[in-house]
Enzyme design. Structure first.
Site, PDB file in Angstrom:
ATOM      1  N   THR A 204      -3.831  -1.631  10.418  1.00 29.66           N
ATOM      2  CA  THR A 204      -2.773  -2.619  10.191  1.00 29.66           C
ATOM      3  C   THR A 204      -3.016  -3.447   8.927  1.00 29.66           C
ATOM      4  O   THR A 204      -2.396  -4.489   8.750  1.00 29.66           O
ATOM      5  CB  THR A 204      -2.681  -3.581  11.397  1.00 29.66           C
ATOM      6  OG1 THR A 204      -3.990  -4.116  11.636  1.00 29.66           O
ATOM      7  CG2 THR A 204      -2.170  -2.898  12.637  1.00 29.66           C
ATOM      8  N   GLY A 206      -2.446  -4.998   5.713  1.00 27.67           N
ATOM      9  CA  GLY A 206      -1.265  -5.129   4.848  1.00 27.67           C
ATOM     10  C   GLY A 206       0.034  -5.410   5.591  1.00 27.67           C
ATOM     11  O   GLY A 206       1.089  -5.507   4.963  1.00 27.67           O
ATOM     12  N   THR A 207      -0.041  -5.588   6.914  1.00 26.15           N
ATOM     13  CA  THR A 207       1.213  -5.809   7.676  1.00 26.15           C
ATOM     14  C   THR A 207       1.937  -7.077   7.228  1.00 26.15           C
ATOM     15  O   THR A 207       3.141  -7.059   6.999  1.00 26.15           O
ATOM     16  CB  THR A 207       0.956  -5.949   9.201  1.00 26.15           C
ATOM     17  OG1 THR A 207      -0.103  -6.871   9.398  1.00 26.15           O
ATOM     18  CG2 THR A 207       0.628  -4.635   9.848  1.00 26.15           C
TER      19      THR A 207
HETATM   20  N1  ATP Z   1      -0.075  -3.845  16.669  1.00 26.12           N
HETATM   21  C1  ATP Z   1       1.154  -4.199  16.269  1.00 26.12           C
HETATM   22  N2  ATP Z   1       2.245  -3.601  16.802  1.00 26.12           N
HETATM   23  C2  ATP Z   1       3.493  -3.913  16.400  1.00 26.12           C
HETATM   24  N3  ATP Z   1       3.763  -4.848  15.476  1.00 26.12           N
HETATM   25  C3  ATP Z   1       2.725  -5.496  14.903  1.00 26.12           C
HETATM   26  C4  ATP Z   1       1.356  -5.213  15.271  1.00 26.12           C
HETATM   27  N4  ATP Z   1       0.539  -6.008  14.521  1.00 26.12           N
HETATM   28  C5  ATP Z   1       1.339  -6.741  13.733  1.00 26.12           C
HETATM   29  N5  ATP Z   1       2.654  -6.458  13.975  1.00 26.12           N
HETATM   30  C6  ATP Z   1       3.818  -7.042  13.282  1.00 26.12           C
HETATM   31  O1  ATP Z   1       3.520  -7.008  11.892  1.00 26.12           O
HETATM   32  C7  ATP Z   1       4.023  -8.162  11.236  1.00 26.12           C
HETATM   33  C8  ATP Z   1       2.865  -8.935  10.594  1.00 26.12           C
HETATM   34  O2  ATP Z   1       2.292  -9.764  11.589  1.00 26.12           O
HETATM   35  P1  ATP Z   1       0.837 -10.327  11.632  1.00 26.12           P
HETATM   36  O3  ATP Z   1       0.871 -11.446  12.609  1.00 26.12           O
HETATM   37  O4  ATP Z   1      -0.115  -9.203  11.866  1.00 26.12           O
HETATM   38  O5  ATP Z   1       0.690 -10.847  10.138  1.00 26.12           O
HETATM   39  P2  ATP Z   1      -0.594 -11.158   9.313  1.00 26.12           P
HETATM   40  O6  ATP Z   1      -1.703 -11.600  10.214  1.00 26.12           O
HETATM   41  O7  ATP Z   1      -0.167 -12.082   8.238  1.00 26.12           O
HETATM   42  O8  ATP Z   1      -0.918  -9.750   8.695  1.00 26.12           O
HETATM   43  P3  ATP Z   1      -2.294  -9.269   8.027  1.00 26.12           P
HETATM   44  O9  ATP Z   1      -3.055  -8.644   9.176  1.00 26.12           O
HETATM   45  O10 ATP Z   1      -1.826  -8.269   7.021  1.00 26.12           O
HETATM   46  O11 ATP Z   1      -2.965 -10.481   7.435  1.00 26.12           O
HETATM   47  C9  ATP Z   1       4.778  -8.942  12.322  1.00 26.12           C
HETATM   48  O12 ATP Z   1       6.136  -8.545  12.329  1.00 26.12           O
HETATM   49  C10 ATP Z   1       4.059  -8.512  13.600  1.00 26.12           C
HETATM   50  O13 ATP Z   1       4.853  -8.707  14.752  1.00 26.12           O
HETATM   51  C1  HMH Z   2      -4.962  -9.814  -2.095  1.00 25.77           C
HETATM   52  C2  HMH Z   2      -4.709  -9.981  -0.645  1.00 25.77           C
HETATM   53  N1  HMH Z   2      -3.625 -10.687  -0.241  1.00 25.77           N
HETATM   54  C3  HMH Z   2      -3.377 -10.846   1.071  1.00 25.77           C
HETATM   55  C4  HMH Z   2      -4.225 -10.304   2.016  1.00 25.77           C
HETATM   56  C5  HMH Z   2      -3.954 -10.537   3.491  1.00 25.77           C
HETATM   57  O1  HMH Z   2      -3.667  -9.385   4.144  1.00 25.77           O
HETATM   58  C6  HMH Z   2      -5.352  -9.583   1.562  1.00 25.77           C
HETATM   59  N2  HMH Z   2      -6.229  -9.027   2.432  1.00 25.77           N
HETATM   60  N3  HMH Z   2      -5.558  -9.443   0.234  1.00 25.77           N
END
Ligand code: ATP
Ligand code: HMH
Length: 263
Positions: A204, A206-207
């Site tokens: 995940t 980059g989500t």
């Molecule tokens: N395992 C999962 N299944 C379905 N949707 C997910 C899952 N993990 C994250 N999402 C979705 O992905 C998007 C990003 O949410 P998340 O809360 O993970 O953001 P983040 O923590 O900023 O991301 P990152 O992990 O990239 O820092 C949201 O729409 C969330 O609901």
């Molecule tokens: C450069 C960069 N921006 C944002 C995130 C958060 O996912 C990361 N891991 N790296």
């Protein structure tokens, strides 16, 4: 041609940050541009080094784009320190802005600080009010509102508090909830709940970046916020389903998932 700009950090592993945002814009058929704020050395396991860029280099990148090119939407991600928040804020203020979505990136999934403590207040007090939308995850929303967030009701309360800081729209992401991946949207009047079952995939990385850049891309295409979020959520769910293992840690999402078209 629709255009979008990302103002964010570079991720050497290509899943998040500038690289992830540009892939997301391309997946939507939107022409992507970038302003790099910081360079990270990171892979699927850790962020091993961060170099924030000097404010002048950031200001010049923003000037180069806005003095010449029509920008359809802006996504802001990693800002790293106070000097960078200040440079971005003051340079953007010189121009008429398209809608801005701010992902208040603070900590990487691998635990590294991506926004220093003293920059948080400046981001909240000065950058939030010029944003059309902010997209904190639960941890970021907790840090900013100083309230614990355990469930959907807490997410709604946090949305109200965050909205008071000035952004027109708030989307609290629920990717870190236990049972479901539900995101809560608030525009000052109504809530909309964007639900999806949790996808059991740890690839995940980059989500969060992809969700906010997909919202920006959908704005550039012409969709209003509530539709832009719906489409971004559908994109991110397919991208998580397609995520693949490269490296020994949590791999990246699939940025061009099957079944998602280029506009
Ligand atoms: N395992 C999962 N299944 C379905 N949707 C997910 C899952 N993990 C994250 N999402 C979705 O992905 C998007 C990003 O949410 P998340 O809360 O993970 O953001 P983040 O923590 O900023 O991301 P990152 O992990 O990239 O820092 C949201 O729409 C969330 O609901
Ligand atoms: C450069 C960069 N921006 C944002 C995130 C958060 O996912 C990361 N891991 N790296």
């Amino acid at each position: 041609m629709k255009t979008a700009l990302t103002i964010a950090g570079s991720d050497s592993s290509g899943g998040a940050g500038i690289q992830g945002d540009l892939k997301t814009f391309a997946a939507h058929g939107v022409y992507g541009m970038s302003v790099i704020t910081a360079i990270t050395a990171q892979n699927t396991v850790r962020v091993s080094h961060i170099q924030g860029l000097d404010p002048l280099t950031i200001e010049k990148q923003i000037d180069a784009i806005f003095s010449d090119i029509q920008v359809g939407s802006v996504k802001i991600g990693m800002l790293y320190n106070k000097r960078i928040v200040h440079a971005v804020l003051n340079t953007l203020k010189k121009y008429t802005m398209p809608p801005i979505v701010l992902d208040p990136v603070m900590v990487s999934t691998t635990g590294r600080i991506l926004l220093k403590g003293d920059a948080i207040t400046m981001m909240v007090e000065e950058l939030f009010p010029i944003c059309h939308m902010i997209t904190p995850n639960i941890l970021e929303a907790e840090l900013i509102t100083k309230m614990p967030i355990k469930n959907i009701d807490d997410m709604k309360k946090a949305c109200i508090r965050l909205h008071k800081q000035g952004p027109k729209n708030v989307l609290v992401k629920g990717g870190h909830l236990k049972d479901t991946a539900t995101d809560i949207y608030y525009n000052g009047y109504d809530f909309i709940s964007y639900e999806h079952e949790r996808i059991p995939n740890t690839n995940t990385h980059g989500t969060g970046c992809a969700l906010s850049s997909a919202i920006a891309a959908n704005w550039s295409i012409g969709y209003p916020s509530h539709v832009a979020i719906q489409r971004a959520k559908s994109y991110i769910s397919k991208a998580i389903q397609g995520g693949f293992s490269i490296g020994s840690g949590d791999g990246p999402i699939k940025h061009f998932p099957k079944g998602v078209y280029n506009e």
